[in-house]
Design a protein around this motif. Structure first.
Motif, PDB file in Angstrom:
ATOM      1  N   LYS A  19      29.207   4.863 106.968  1.00 17.27           N
ATOM      2  CA  LYS A  19      29.901   3.737 106.326  1.00 17.27           C
ATOM      3  C   LYS A  19      29.361   3.584 104.919  1.00 17.27           C
ATOM      4  CE  LYS A  19      30.635   0.936 110.505  1.00 17.27           C
ATOM      5  NZ  LYS A  19      30.321  -0.370 111.159  1.00 17.27           N
ATOM      6  N   ASP A  20      30.227   3.233 103.984  1.00 20.53           N
ATOM      7  CA  ASP A  20      29.777   3.092 102.601  1.00 20.53           C
ATOM      8  C   ASP A  20      29.588   1.646 102.166  1.00 20.53           C
ATOM      9  OD1 ASP A  20      32.328   2.121 102.315  1.00 20.53           O
ATOM     10  OD2 ASP A  20      32.962   3.587 100.824  1.00 20.53           O
ATOM     11  N   GLY A  21      29.799   0.710 103.082  1.00 20.71           N
ATOM     12  CA  GLY A  21      29.619  -0.693 102.733  1.00 20.71           C
ATOM     13  C   GLY A  21      30.826  -1.321 102.091  1.00 20.71           C
ATOM     14  N   GLU A  22      31.842  -0.537 101.808  1.00 23.34           N
ATOM     15  CA  GLU A  22      33.056  -1.051 101.171  1.00 23.34           C
ATOM     16  C   GLU A  22      34.285  -0.853 102.051  1.00 23.34           C
ATOM     17  OE1 GLU A  22      33.387   0.829  97.387  1.00 23.34           O
ATOM     18  OE2 GLU A  22      31.485  -0.004  96.633  1.00 23.34           O
ATOM     19  N   GLY A  23      34.046  -0.610 103.318  1.00 26.48           N
ATOM     20  CA  GLY A  23      35.160  -0.448 104.245  1.00 26.48           C
ATOM     21  C   GLY A  23      35.530   0.985 104.552  1.00 26.48           C
ATOM     22  N   ASP A  24      35.062   1.938 103.756  1.00 20.26           N
ATOM     23  CA  ASP A  24      35.347   3.350 104.023  1.00 20.26           C
ATOM     24  C   ASP A  24      34.336   3.903 105.028  1.00 20.26           C
ATOM     25  OD1 ASP A  24      37.462   3.384 102.235  1.00 20.26           O
ATOM     26  OD2 ASP A  24      36.177   3.924 100.540  1.00 20.26           O
ATOM     27  N   PHE A  25      34.813   4.784 105.886  1.00 18.98           N
ATOM     28  CA  PHE A  25      33.911   5.366 106.883  1.00 18.98           C
ATOM     29  C   PHE A  25      34.406   6.752 107.250  1.00 18.98           C
ATOM     30  CE2 PHE A  25      37.276   3.513 109.393  1.00 18.98           C
ATOM     31  CZ  PHE A  25      37.461   4.407 110.434  1.00 18.98           C
ATOM     32  N   SER A  26      33.522   7.491 107.893  1.00 19.53           N
ATOM     33  CA  SER A  26      33.870   8.829 108.382  1.00 19.53           C
ATOM     34  C   SER A  26      32.967   9.179 109.544  1.00 19.53           C
ATOM     35  CB  SER A  26      33.712   9.878 107.273  1.00 19.53           C
ATOM     36  OG  SER A  26      33.939  11.190 107.790  1.00 19.53           O
ATOM     37  N   TYR A  27      33.528   9.810 110.541  1.00 22.82           N
ATOM     38  CA  TYR A  27      32.717  10.364 111.622  1.00 22.82           C
ATOM     39  C   TYR A  27      32.270  11.765 111.221  1.00 22.82           C
ATOM     40  CZ  TYR A  27      34.530   6.546 114.464  1.00 22.82           C
ATOM     41  OH  TYR A  27      34.843   5.303 114.952  1.00 22.82           O
ATOM     42  N   VAL A  28      31.182  12.212 111.834  1.00 24.52           N
ATOM     43  CA  VAL A  28      30.693  13.558 111.561  1.00 24.52           C
ATOM     44  C   VAL A  28      30.030  14.104 112.820  1.00 24.52           C
ATOM     45  CG1 VAL A  28      28.516  12.682 110.609  1.00 24.52           C
ATOM     46  CG2 VAL A  28      29.270  14.998 110.049  1.00 24.52           C
ATOM     47  N   LYS A  29      30.255  15.355 113.108  1.00 22.82           N
ATOM     48  CA  LYS A  29      29.744  16.013 114.309  1.00 22.82           C
ATOM     49  C   LYS A  29      28.595  16.942 113.929  1.00 22.82           C
ATOM     50  CE  LYS A  29      31.590  18.817 118.186  1.00 22.82           C
ATOM     51  NZ  LYS A  29      30.679  19.961 118.224  1.00 22.82           N
ATOM     52  N   TYR A  30      27.502  16.855 114.682  1.00 23.73           N
ATOM     53  CA  TYR A  30      26.354  17.720 114.447  1.00 23.73           C
ATOM     54  C   TYR A  30      26.083  18.575 115.674  1.00 23.73           C
ATOM     55  CZ  TYR A  30      25.174  14.600 110.531  1.00 23.73           C
ATOM     56  OH  TYR A  30      25.205  13.861 109.377  1.00 23.73           O
ATOM     57  N   GLN A  31      25.771  19.842 115.451  1.00 22.37           N
ATOM     58  CA  GLN A  31      25.325  20.773 116.476  1.00 22.37           C
ATOM     59  C   GLN A  31      24.784  21.998 115.768  1.00 22.37           C
ATOM     60  OE1 GLN A  31      29.092  20.449 116.195  1.00 22.37           O
ATOM     61  NE2 GLN A  31      28.512  21.967 114.656  1.00 22.37           N
ATOM     62  N   CYS A  32      24.362  22.999 116.505  1.00 19.67           N
ATOM     63  CA  CYS A  32      23.891  24.230 115.885  1.00 19.67           C
ATOM     64  C   CYS A  32      24.968  24.808 114.986  1.00 19.67           C
ATOM     65  CB  CYS A  32      23.505  25.245 116.959  1.00 19.67           C
ATOM     66  SG  CYS A  32      23.014  26.865 116.301  1.00 19.67           S
ATOM     67  N   MET A  33      24.564  25.299 113.815  1.00 14.61           N
ATOM     68  CA  MET A  33      25.509  25.841 112.847  1.00 14.61           C
ATOM     69  C   MET A  33      25.797  27.326 113.072  1.00 14.61           C
ATOM     70  SD  MET A  33      26.243  23.260 110.859  1.00 14.61           S
ATOM     71  CE  MET A  33      26.787  23.848 109.254  1.00 14.61           C
ATOM     72  N   HIS A  34      25.041  27.983 113.934  1.00 14.19           N
ATOM     73  CA  HIS A  34      25.232  29.407 114.238  1.00 14.19           C
ATOM     74  C   HIS A  34      25.309  30.233 112.940  1.00 14.19           C
ATOM     75  CE1 HIS A  34      25.687  28.866 118.585  1.00 14.19           C
ATOM     76  NE2 HIS A  34      26.242  27.711 118.252  1.00 14.19           N
ATOM     77  N   CYS A  35      24.194  30.218 112.220  1.00 17.77           N
ATOM     78  CA  CYS A  35      24.095  30.901 110.930  1.00 17.77           C
ATOM     79  C   CYS A  35      24.422  32.394 111.064  1.00 17.77           C
ATOM     80  CB  CYS A  35      22.682  30.759 110.364  1.00 17.77           C
ATOM     81  SG  CYS A  35      22.157  29.051 110.118  1.00 17.77           S
ATOM     82  N   ILE A  36      25.013  32.941 110.025  1.00 20.43           N
ATOM     83  CA  ILE A  36      25.311  34.373 110.018  1.00 20.43           C
ATOM     84  C   ILE A  36      24.017  35.176 110.090  1.00 20.43           C
ATOM     85  CG2 ILE A  36      26.275  36.270 108.650  1.00 20.43           C
ATOM     86  CD1 ILE A  36      28.291  34.266 107.514  1.00 20.43           C
ATOM     87  N   LYS A  37      23.011  34.695 109.381  1.00 27.01           N
ATOM     88  CA  LYS A  37      21.684  35.315 109.431  1.00 27.01           C
ATOM     89  C   LYS A  37      20.681  34.224 109.798  1.00 27.01           C
ATOM     90  CE  LYS A  37      18.830  38.649 106.931  1.00 27.01           C
ATOM     91  NZ  LYS A  37      18.657  39.419 105.669  1.00 27.01           N
ATOM     92  N   PRO A  38      20.537  33.926 111.090  1.00 24.04           N
ATOM     93  CA  PRO A  38      19.761  32.758 111.529  1.00 24.04           C
ATOM     94  C   PRO A  38      18.257  32.908 111.372  1.00 24.04           C
ATOM     95  CG  PRO A  38      20.568  33.994 113.412  1.00 24.04           C
ATOM     96  CD  PRO A  38      21.187  34.630 112.201  1.00 24.04           C
ATOM     97  N   SER A  39      17.653  31.923 110.729  1.00 26.26           N
ATOM     98  CA  SER A  39      16.210  31.922 110.540  1.00 26.26           C
ATOM     99  C   SER A  39      15.471  31.736 111.860  1.00 26.26           C
ATOM    100  CB  SER A  39      15.812  30.815 109.559  1.00 26.26           C
ATOM    101  OG  SER A  39      16.274  31.106 108.262  1.00 26.26           O
ATOM    102  N   CYS A  40      16.070  30.981 112.790  1.00 29.25           N
ATOM    103  CA  CYS A  40      15.397  30.753 114.069  1.00 29.25           C
ATOM    104  C   CYS A  40      15.220  32.060 114.832  1.00 29.25           C
ATOM    105  CB  CYS A  40      16.176  29.739 114.902  1.00 29.25           C
ATOM    106  SG  CYS A  40      17.860  30.245 115.321  1.00 29.25           S
ATOM    107  N   VAL A  41      16.230  32.919 114.780  1.00 33.01           N
ATOM    108  CA  VAL A  41      16.152  34.225 115.449  1.00 33.01           C
ATOM    109  C   VAL A  41      15.105  35.093 114.773  1.00 33.01           C
ATOM    110  CG1 VAL A  41      17.417  36.360 115.958  1.00 33.01           C
ATOM    111  CG2 VAL A  41      18.532  34.141 116.260  1.00 33.01           C
ATOM    112  N   SER A  42      15.109  35.081 113.453  1.00 32.43           N
ATOM    113  CA  SER A  42      14.176  35.908 112.703  1.00 32.43           C
ATOM    114  C   SER A  42      12.735  35.460 112.899  1.00 32.43           C
ATOM    115  CB  SER A  42      14.544  35.864 111.214  1.00 32.43           C
ATOM    116  OG  SER A  42      13.709  36.703 110.468  1.00 32.43           O
ATOM    117  N   ALA A  43      12.526  34.137 113.048  1.00 35.00           N
ATOM    118  CA  ALA A  43      11.167  33.608 113.165  1.00 35.00           C
ATOM    119  C   ALA A  43      10.591  33.750 114.566  1.00 35.00           C
ATOM    120  CB  ALA A  43      11.147  32.135 112.758  1.00 35.00           C
ATOM    121  N   CYS A  44      11.431  33.903 115.579  1.00 38.01           N
ATOM    122  CA  CYS A  44      10.939  33.967 116.959  1.00 38.01           C
ATOM    123  C   CYS A  44      10.130  35.246 117.170  1.00 38.01           C
ATOM    124  CB  CYS A  44      12.101  33.914 117.940  1.00 38.01           C
ATOM    125  SG  CYS A  44      11.566  33.954 119.671  1.00 38.01           S
ATOM    126  N   PRO A  45       8.857  35.138 117.584  1.00 33.84           N
ATOM    127  CA  PRO A  45       8.000  36.325 117.703  1.00 33.84           C
ATOM    128  C   PRO A  45       8.271  37.177 118.934  1.00 33.84           C
ATOM    129  CG  PRO A  45       6.790  34.390 118.385  1.00 33.84           C
ATOM    130  CD  PRO A  45       8.098  33.887 117.838  1.00 33.84           C
TER     131      PRO A  45
END
Length: 310
Positions: free
Chosen positions: A96-122
């Motif tokens: 919410k922006d305090g002026e009546g405008d709002f937006s929903y947003v969805k969060y989850q894994c982004m499934h990177c093309i070159k994922p750092s999590c995969v690269s960092a896992c030993p």
């Protein structure tokens, strides 16, 4: 990288032991990244989302995840997660922006093309499926180091702290459940407005550009995930700026290039741990860039500032 069991990893660490000198670690430049033509992902259109959270409920049902009552509702029966955690793989939040405008947003894994999590896992517990590019996790290999959490620029992987035998939890596009059974992730399957759709990345990117071109006054020009950290298979379009929606301003280069260089030196030669800690500190500081108002990891503060859906 070859997978290692917990026992093999510990044995190698013990054998390498003392006497191995620390080697200098140089960051190598990342080559241009191109998504595989078979890569799949999701397109989320924030202008179509009505905040019903059917995606959150379906994800939990399909993946057999526990309820996450809000802190003040601990004795109530309904599920009311406030953020991603070990019980919640995707979440809908409200800006919410305090002026009546709002937006929903969805969060989850982004499934990177070159994922750092995969690269960092030993040990290869965090993996990326060849072809489709889905980033997933194998609990039977994990040693609990949580380097994937440090490496992720979106602060997505979560750890099961209360469990006796904890694992990492994140969206895997329903690879082992709904995608396997129905050919579509659960969140996309149930969305009543088609705010989130599933398909090949090339198609999703073309669809996003088409919508923006046809309705330039409705959307921001940017497609979030097209270039960030080398590109992601989950992409976003919105009417509100991504800065306001809590997304970090990230470089176009992937951090995976750094972690792969560390991987090839530390985990093959097991040089002094101080080198590893130095790298992790570097990535952690890099991921904390624009701490205030940016990044999935700071959404709760962001919502408190702009309004929350309570």
């Amino acid at each position: 990288m070859m997978k290692k069991t917990r026992r093999e990893f510990i044995k190698l660490a013990a054998l390498s032991g003392a006497g191995i000198a620390a080697a200098p670690l140089a960051a190598e430049a990342s080559a241009p990244i191109a998504a595989n033509e078979e890569a799949v992902g999701m397109l989320y259109d924030a202008t179509l989302c009505v905040g019903c959270k059917a995606c959150v409920a379906s994800c939990k049902n399909v993946n057999d995840m526990d309820a996450a009552p809000a802190p003040n509702d601990a004795d109530r029966l309904w599920d009311a997660p406030e953020d991603l955690d070990y019980r919640t793989r995707n979440i809908i939040k409200l800006y919410k922006d305090g002026e009546g405008d709002f937006s929903y947003v969805k969060y989850q894994c982004m499934h990177c093309i070159k994922p750092s999590c995969v690269s960092a896992c030993p040990v290869g517990a965090m993996q990326q499926e060849k072809g489709r590019g889905i980033v997933f996790y194998d609990k039977d290999i994990c040693i609990g180091c949580r380097y994937c959490q440090v490496a992720c620029p979106f602060n997505i992987p979560k750890f099961e702290w209360p469990k006796a035998f904890p694992k990492i939890v994140k969206c895997d596009l329903c690879k082992f459940t709904n995608l396997k059974d129905k050919g579509i992730p659960a969140c996309c399957d149930v969305c009543p407005t088609k705010a989130v759709i599933f398909g090949k990345r090339d198609f999703l990117l073309a669809e996003a550009k088409k919508r923006i071109a046809e309705n330039p006054d409705k959307y921001q020009k940017e497609i979030y995930g097209e270039f960030e950290v080398g590109g992601t298979n989950v992409i976003y379009i919105a009417g509100e700026t991504f800065d306001n929606l809590g997304f970090r301003e990230l470089e176009h280069d992937s951090n995976a290039a750094f972690s792969e260089n560390i991987q090839h030196t530390i985990y093959k030669g097991f040089v002094a741990p101080v080198a590893l800690y130095g790298f992790l500190a570097f990535v952690a500081l890099k991921n904390r860039k624009n701490h205030h108002g940016h990044g999935h990891g700071h959404d709760a503060k962001h919502e408190d500032k702009h309004g929350s859906e309570k």
